[in-house]
Design an enzyme around this catalytic site. Sequence first.
Site, PDB file in Angstrom:
ATOM      1  CE  LYS A   1      -0.622   7.080   2.652  1.00 46.38           C
ATOM      2  NZ  LYS A   1      -1.279   6.591   3.839  1.00 46.38           N
TER       3      LYS A   1
ATOM      4  CB  ALA B   1      -1.034   5.956  -0.587  1.00 43.54           C
TER       5      ALA B   1
ATOM      6  CG  ASP C   1      -3.527   9.248   0.318  1.00 35.12           C
ATOM      7  OD1 ASP C   1      -3.628  10.293   0.976  1.00 35.12           O
ATOM      8  OD2 ASP C   1      -3.744   8.112   0.793  1.00 35.12           O
TER       9      ASP C   1
HETATM   10  P1  ATP Z   1      -4.613   4.557   1.374  1.00 35.51           P
HETATM   11  O1  ATP Z   1      -3.361   4.416   2.167  1.00 35.51           O
HETATM   12  O2  ATP Z   1      -4.544   5.640   0.299  1.00 35.51           O
HETATM   13  O3  ATP Z   1      -5.859   4.621   2.174  1.00 35.51           O
HETATM   14  P2  ATP Z   1      -4.356   1.779   0.786  1.00 35.51           P
HETATM   15  O4  ATP Z   1      -2.888   1.657   0.635  1.00 35.51           O
HETATM   16  O5  ATP Z   1      -4.947   1.333   2.079  1.00 35.51           O
HETATM   17  O6  ATP Z   1      -4.782   3.259   0.477  1.00 35.51           O
HETATM   18  P3  ATP Z   1      -4.651   0.759  -1.878  1.00 35.51           P
HETATM   19  O7  ATP Z   1      -3.587  -0.289  -1.990  1.00 35.51           O
HETATM   20  O8  ATP Z   1      -4.403   2.047  -2.522  1.00 35.51           O
HETATM   21  O9  ATP Z   1      -5.060   0.967  -0.353  1.00 35.51           O
HETATM   22  O10 ATP Z   1      -5.959   0.071  -2.460  1.00 35.51           O
HETATM   23  C1  ATP Z   1      -7.263   0.282  -2.004  1.00 35.51           C
HETATM   24  C2  ATP Z   1      -8.215  -0.403  -2.990  1.00 35.51           C
HETATM   25  O11 ATP Z   1      -8.137   0.278  -4.238  1.00 35.51           O
HETATM   26  C3  ATP Z   1      -7.851  -1.838  -3.295  1.00 35.51           C
HETATM   27  O12 ATP Z   1      -8.544  -2.720  -2.460  1.00 35.51           O
HETATM   28  C4  ATP Z   1      -8.207  -2.012  -4.765  1.00 35.51           C
HETATM   29  O13 ATP Z   1      -9.460  -2.652  -4.926  1.00 35.51           O
HETATM   30  C5  ATP Z   1      -8.357  -0.605  -5.334  1.00 35.51           C
HETATM   31  N1  ATP Z   1      -7.359  -0.282  -6.385  1.00 35.51           N
HETATM   32  C6  ATP Z   1      -7.607   0.365  -7.526  1.00 35.51           C
HETATM   33  N2  ATP Z   1      -6.496   0.525  -8.255  1.00 35.51           N
HETATM   34  C7  ATP Z   1      -5.494  -0.041  -7.572  1.00 35.51           C
HETATM   35  C8  ATP Z   1      -4.112  -0.182  -7.823  1.00 35.51           C
HETATM   36  N3  ATP Z   1      -3.520   0.272  -8.927  1.00 35.51           N
HETATM   37  N4  ATP Z   1      -3.369  -0.800  -6.867  1.00 35.51           N
HETATM   38  C9  ATP Z   1      -3.957  -1.238  -5.733  1.00 35.51           C
HETATM   39  N5  ATP Z   1      -5.273  -1.153  -5.456  1.00 35.51           N
HETATM   40  C10 ATP Z   1      -6.046  -0.548  -6.375  1.00 35.51           C
END
Ligand code: ATP
Length: 299
Positions: A11, A100, A136
């Site tokens: 997203k 996300a 999310d």
């Molecule tokens: P958001 O946009 O929802 O704030 P994000 O995209 O910044 O999230 P994610 O890639 O969802 O961040 O990952 C955040 C943290 O979640 C990572 O640093 C990781 O340690 C943990 N995590 C747990 N499960 C997963 C997964 N399946 N994929 C990625 N990260 C994961």
Amino acid sequence: MTVTTVRVPAKVNLELSVGPVREDGYHDLVNVFHAVSLFDSVTVTPAEELSVSVEGPSSVPTGPDNLAARAATLLADHVGVRPHVALHIRKDIPVAGGMAGGSADAAAALVACDALWESRLGLETLLELGAEIGSDVPFALLGGTAVGLGRGERLTSVEVTGEFHWVFGYADGGLSTPAVYAECDRLRAAGGGPQHWPRVSDDLMTALKTGDAAGLGRALDNDLQPAALSLRPALGEALAAGRALGALGSVVSGSGPTCAFLASSAAHADELAAALADTPHFAQVRQAHGPVPGAEPVN
Ligand code: ATP
């Protein structure tokens, strides 16, 4: 043996309006989510015990804290089965990039396990279970374009005309979402940021409804952007570079550090992506379109 694979989109937040911090430490948000064609996939296979394997970045946890594993466990509890599946995640969504990806994998695991265990829970129940995992997750189930209220989990789909073309600049290394919210609070306390009740912009809604890319570009807005830029000052130059190269709008996606640039057409996105790839600002430059559907099984 039954194997189920579910594909799930990233997203981008077209608008992220952040209210004051609440007593429970969360913020009331008004969030306009838009699902784009950058996908992770999650494959579930019956196994002796729950396990996770990841194809892609090594920074993703493979234990019970992986959000896909948490989703499988939660669904198994709900259905009354044992969560004995091997989860294989193919990651194309940047990790800790503000798109996300972890929530997307949780949504994909819910859909995949629901299919594998033939529990047929229906979207409403999956949305409720998803919200227990993270705010999310419900949007990754729904896809399309939607306004999210509360912490982002109370969703209403938004009517969109046509398709929008995007270029995404991935940074080297992520940003922690809690750290970005904490910086947002710090900047606001110091008087350096907006302090308002969250709201959706009428201009943004009109642009989506009429398929007006130029209007959408002007309306992109993210209250977390000053905090992301404060923690990662180089993002300011990266966003400006995209605008100088002709993007209709540029914004940090969610808590960053991924930068989103809107193009006027698929051909314009090709040109913009090539030009941005020639700058020193990004580890990787990707193109995508939106809106696309939420988590769905792959044939
Ligand atoms: P958001 O946009 O929802 O704030 P994000 O995209 O910044 O999230 P994610 O890639 O969802 O961040 O990952 C955040 C943290 O979640 C990572 O640093 C990781 O340690 C943990 N995590 C747990 N499960 C997963 C997964 N399946 N994929 C990625 N990260 C994961």
